[in-house]
Motif scaffolding. Structure first.
Motif, PDB file in Angstrom:
ATOM      1  N   MET A 123     -55.482 -21.520   2.096  1.00 46.66           N
ATOM      2  CA  MET A 123     -54.524 -21.924   3.177  1.00 46.66           C
ATOM      3  C   MET A 123     -54.029 -20.451   3.433  1.00 46.66           C
ATOM      4  SD  MET A 123     -51.122 -24.009   3.583  1.00 46.66           S
ATOM      5  CE  MET A 123     -50.224 -24.030   5.038  1.00 46.66           C
ATOM      6  N   ASN A 124     -53.920 -20.049   4.803  1.00 43.55           N
ATOM      7  CA  ASN A 124     -53.523 -18.523   5.039  1.00 43.55           C
ATOM      8  C   ASN A 124     -52.118 -18.648   5.217  1.00 43.55           C
ATOM      9  OD1 ASN A 124     -56.084 -17.942   6.023  1.00 43.55           O
ATOM     10  ND2 ASN A 124     -55.866 -18.840   7.957  1.00 43.55           N
ATOM     11  N   GLY A 125     -51.616 -17.688   4.977  1.00 40.86           N
ATOM     12  CA  GLY A 125     -50.126 -17.587   4.641  1.00 40.86           C
ATOM     13  C   GLY A 125     -49.458 -17.843   6.231  1.00 40.86           C
ATOM     14  N   LYS A 126     -48.269 -17.996   6.395  1.00 34.42           N
ATOM     15  CA  LYS A 126     -47.448 -18.259   7.625  1.00 34.42           C
ATOM     16  C   LYS A 126     -46.288 -17.118   7.680  1.00 34.42           C
ATOM     17  CE  LYS A 126     -49.696 -21.761   9.131  1.00 34.42           C
ATOM     18  NZ  LYS A 126     -50.441 -21.881  10.154  1.00 34.42           N
ATOM     19  N   HIS A 127     -45.916 -16.721   8.910  1.00 35.45           N
ATOM     20  CA  HIS A 127     -44.946 -15.751   9.060  1.00 35.45           C
ATOM     21  C   HIS A 127     -43.953 -16.663   9.886  1.00 35.45           C
ATOM     22  CE1 HIS A 127     -43.313 -12.141  11.257  1.00 35.45           C
ATOM     23  NE2 HIS A 127     -42.248 -12.646  10.767  1.00 35.45           N
ATOM     24  N   ILE A 128     -42.797 -17.034   9.116  1.00 40.02           N
ATOM     25  CA  ILE A 128     -41.810 -17.839   9.531  1.00 40.02           C
ATOM     26  C   ILE A 128     -40.416 -17.143   9.656  1.00 40.02           C
ATOM     27  CG2 ILE A 128     -40.307 -19.849   9.467  1.00 40.02           C
ATOM     28  CD1 ILE A 128     -42.467 -21.037   7.828  1.00 40.02           C
ATOM     29  N   GLU A 129     -39.973 -17.125  11.006  1.00 39.63           N
ATOM     30  CA  GLU A 129     -38.992 -16.094  11.399  1.00 39.63           C
ATOM     31  C   GLU A 129     -37.709 -17.098  11.451  1.00 39.63           C
ATOM     32  OE1 GLU A 129     -37.388 -14.018  15.607  1.00 39.63           O
ATOM     33  OE2 GLU A 129     -39.091 -13.053  14.590  1.00 39.63           O
ATOM     34  N   ILE A 130     -36.808 -16.810  10.476  1.00 34.79           N
ATOM     35  CA  ILE A 130     -35.588 -17.520  10.339  1.00 34.79           C
ATOM     36  C   ILE A 130     -34.292 -16.659  10.868  1.00 34.79           C
ATOM     37  CG2 ILE A 130     -33.927 -18.843   8.909  1.00 34.79           C
ATOM     38  CD1 ILE A 130     -36.453 -20.050   8.944  1.00 34.79           C
ATOM     39  N   PHE A 131     -33.557 -17.292  11.839  1.00 37.03           N
ATOM     40  CA  PHE A 131     -32.396 -16.467  12.489  1.00 37.03           C
ATOM     41  C   PHE A 131     -31.288 -17.312  12.086  1.00 37.03           C
ATOM     42  CE2 PHE A 131     -29.778 -15.529  16.319  1.00 37.03           C
ATOM     43  CZ  PHE A 131     -29.239 -14.091  15.674  1.00 37.03           C
ATOM     44  N   LEU A 132     -30.156 -16.652  11.628  1.00 35.79           N
ATOM     45  CA  LEU A 132     -28.869 -17.045  11.270  1.00 35.79           C
ATOM     46  C   LEU A 132     -28.084 -16.723  12.369  1.00 35.79           C
ATOM     47  CD1 LEU A 132     -28.499 -16.264   7.442  1.00 35.79           C
ATOM     48  CD2 LEU A 132     -29.197 -18.297   8.287  1.00 35.79           C
ATOM     49  N   VAL A 133     -27.812 -17.739  13.349  1.00 40.50           N
ATOM     50  CA  VAL A 133     -27.112 -17.484  14.503  1.00 40.50           C
ATOM     51  C   VAL A 133     -25.745 -17.082  14.330  1.00 40.50           C
ATOM     52  CG1 VAL A 133     -26.380 -18.683  16.733  1.00 40.50           C
ATOM     53  CG2 VAL A 133     -28.439 -19.507  15.678  1.00 40.50           C
ATOM     54  N   ASP A 134     -25.294 -17.740  13.249  1.00 45.86           N
ATOM     55  CA  ASP A 134     -23.603 -17.332  13.109  1.00 45.86           C
ATOM     56  C   ASP A 134     -23.451 -16.280  11.995  1.00 45.86           C
ATOM     57  OD1 ASP A 134     -22.820 -19.400  14.783  1.00 45.86           O
ATOM     58  OD2 ASP A 134     -23.172 -20.936  12.921  1.00 45.86           O
ATOM     59  N   GLY A 135     -24.581 -15.867  11.531  1.00 44.07           N
ATOM     60  CA  GLY A 135     -24.796 -14.852  10.484  1.00 44.07           C
ATOM     61  C   GLY A 135     -24.319 -15.209   8.995  1.00 44.07           C
ATOM     62  N   VAL A 136     -24.165 -16.352   8.755  1.00 44.47           N
ATOM     63  CA  VAL A 136     -23.874 -16.899   7.468  1.00 44.47           C
ATOM     64  C   VAL A 136     -24.745 -18.004   7.157  1.00 44.47           C
ATOM     65  CG1 VAL A 136     -21.378 -16.211   7.759  1.00 44.47           C
ATOM     66  CG2 VAL A 136     -22.148 -18.603   8.550  1.00 44.47           C
ATOM     67  N   PRO A 137     -25.114 -18.196   5.678  1.00 42.82           N
ATOM     68  CA  PRO A 137     -25.886 -19.462   5.382  1.00 42.82           C
ATOM     69  C   PRO A 137     -25.171 -20.762   5.633  1.00 42.82           C
ATOM     70  CG  PRO A 137     -25.928 -17.677   3.676  1.00 42.82           C
ATOM     71  CD  PRO A 137     -24.884 -17.211   4.668  1.00 42.82           C
ATOM     72  N   GLY A 138     -26.020 -21.620   6.016  1.00 43.68           N
ATOM     73  CA  GLY A 138     -25.356 -22.753   6.176  1.00 43.68           C
ATOM     74  C   GLY A 138     -24.910 -22.966   7.554  1.00 43.68           C
ATOM     75  N   GLY A 139     -24.898 -21.963   8.450  1.00 45.77           N
ATOM     76  CA  GLY A 139     -24.501 -22.335   9.679  1.00 45.77           C
ATOM     77  C   GLY A 139     -25.609 -22.714  10.777  1.00 45.77           C
ATOM     78  N   MET A 140     -25.461 -22.337  12.207  1.00 46.81           N
ATOM     79  CA  MET A 140     -26.618 -22.689  12.939  1.00 46.81           C
ATOM     80  C   MET A 140     -27.656 -22.062  12.736  1.00 46.81           C
ATOM     81  SD  MET A 140     -26.278 -23.149  17.166  1.00 46.81           S
ATOM     82  CE  MET A 140     -24.696 -23.701  16.768  1.00 46.81           C
ATOM     83  N   THR A 141     -29.003 -22.508  12.768  1.00 45.23           N
ATOM     84  CA  THR A 141     -30.088 -21.636  12.470  1.00 45.23           C
ATOM     85  C   THR A 141     -31.529 -22.056  13.186  1.00 45.23           C
ATOM     86  OG1 THR A 141     -29.489 -21.606  10.054  1.00 45.23           O
ATOM     87  CG2 THR A 141     -31.697 -21.153  10.393  1.00 45.23           C
TER      88      THR A 141
END
Length: 316
Positions: A1-19
């Motif tokens: 399986m080829n690798g996947k480039h997933i971009e995760i952005f923390l909208v609020d800049g904190v873990p558990g916030g809007m993502t």
């Protein structure tokens, strides 16, 4: 399986916030938010477009402890105020799926909604609260192919965000990767009528449907630490009985759906009704689980040992 480039952005800049989450080259966009950020979510551009959505809540009485509602809408921000049932119901998290170029029609999203419900029922990792099964719109063969390709990427993104409700053995097999699904391991105890099978699927140690396990947890342990551990196992076993993951037939427990565990030892304990060294107790045609888990490590150690010997020879 080829690798996947997933971009995760923390909208609020904190873990558990809007993502937000995207895959490079994929037109899809996923927005996840806790209920506490609902106001901010409704003001987001994603909430103003066509899309599908999932409401998720922790519920000890639900299958796998998760309750889910799956829907679709032309405009979530307008749809939510009219969604009286979901406004009043307890839920913890919402996930909105949209298309960045907004090229999908209502029919496309109806098809996706129907497929998401179908996959959630197949995976059996949550209790669905949808009153009826949505009827997917009739799409051309080409459009269906496009939506299946879109869905394949979504099946990768959602687990990265901690949403496992459509994750199953079939999903892993579809990934066509030798690393996605392990060999099948077995654990037996004739006296306790245990004949369990398990696989590592997408990194999760999974007790497979059809396995037989203990019908009732009886062991209590002698040492205080063992008694505490057994109390936790007993509670988990009782929860699996209560949500239908394990059903009792003629005094034998039968696994009614794939059950994921954090370790082979925990799975083994639930199956046997006692403590278990899962790395040794689970076996396959090539040896123990530990030997499978350490596959390739011996070769690396041998290579390192050979290099070390070569350097010593050169020095002498």
């Amino acid at each position: 399986m080829n690798g996947k480039h997933i971009e995760i952005f923390l909208v609020d800049g904190v873990p558990g916030g809007m993502t937000t989450a995207e895959i490079a080259g994929w037109t899809g966009h996923v927005l996840a938010s806790e209920r506490s950020s609902l106001g901010a979510l409704l003001r987001r551009p994603e909430a103003q477009r066509n899309g599908a959505y999932l409401f998720l809540s922790d519920d000890s009485d639900a299958v796998a402890g998760v309750r889910t509602y799956i829907g679709r809408t032309e405009n979530f921000a307008r749809r939510f105020p009219a969604h009286a049932e979901l406004k009043s119901r307890e839920w913890d998290r919402i996930v909105i799926v949209t298309n960045k170029d907004d090229s999908f029609s209502e029919g496309h999203w109806g098809y996706l909604e129907s497929r998401l419900v179908e996959l959630a029922r197949l995976a059996n990792r949550c209790t669905l609260t949808n009153g009826n099964d949505p009827q997917g719109r009739r799409l051309s063969e080409a459009a269906q192919s496009d939506m299946e390709a879109f869905l394949a990427q979504l099946q990768i993104v959602l687990p990265v965000l901690g949403v496992d409700v459509i994750r199953s053995r079939e999903t892993a097999k579809a990934a066509d990767s030798i690393e996605s699904v392990s060999p099948e391991f077995t654990l037996t105890d004739t006296r306790r009528k245990v004949d369990a099978r398990a696989q590592v699927i997408d990194g999760e140690f999974t007790l497979l449907t059809g396995s037989t396990v203990i019908a009732k947890w009886i062991s209590k342990g002698i040492a205080e630490a063992t008694q505490r551990a057994y109390a936790v196992y007993r509670e988990e076993h009782e929860r699996l009985l209560a949500d239908g993951s394990i059903v009792v037939e003629n005094g034998v427990g039968r696994v009614a759906r794939d059950i994921r565990f954090t370790s082979p030892s925990r799975a083994g304990a639930i199956a046997l009704g006692r403590s278990c060294n899962g790395r040794i107790s689970w076996t396959w045609s090539g040896g123990t689980y530990a030997q499978w888990e350490d596959r390739g490590v011996d070769e690396i150690n041998e290579d390192a040992h050979g290099i070390a010997e070569l350097r010593l020879t050169d020095r002498s």
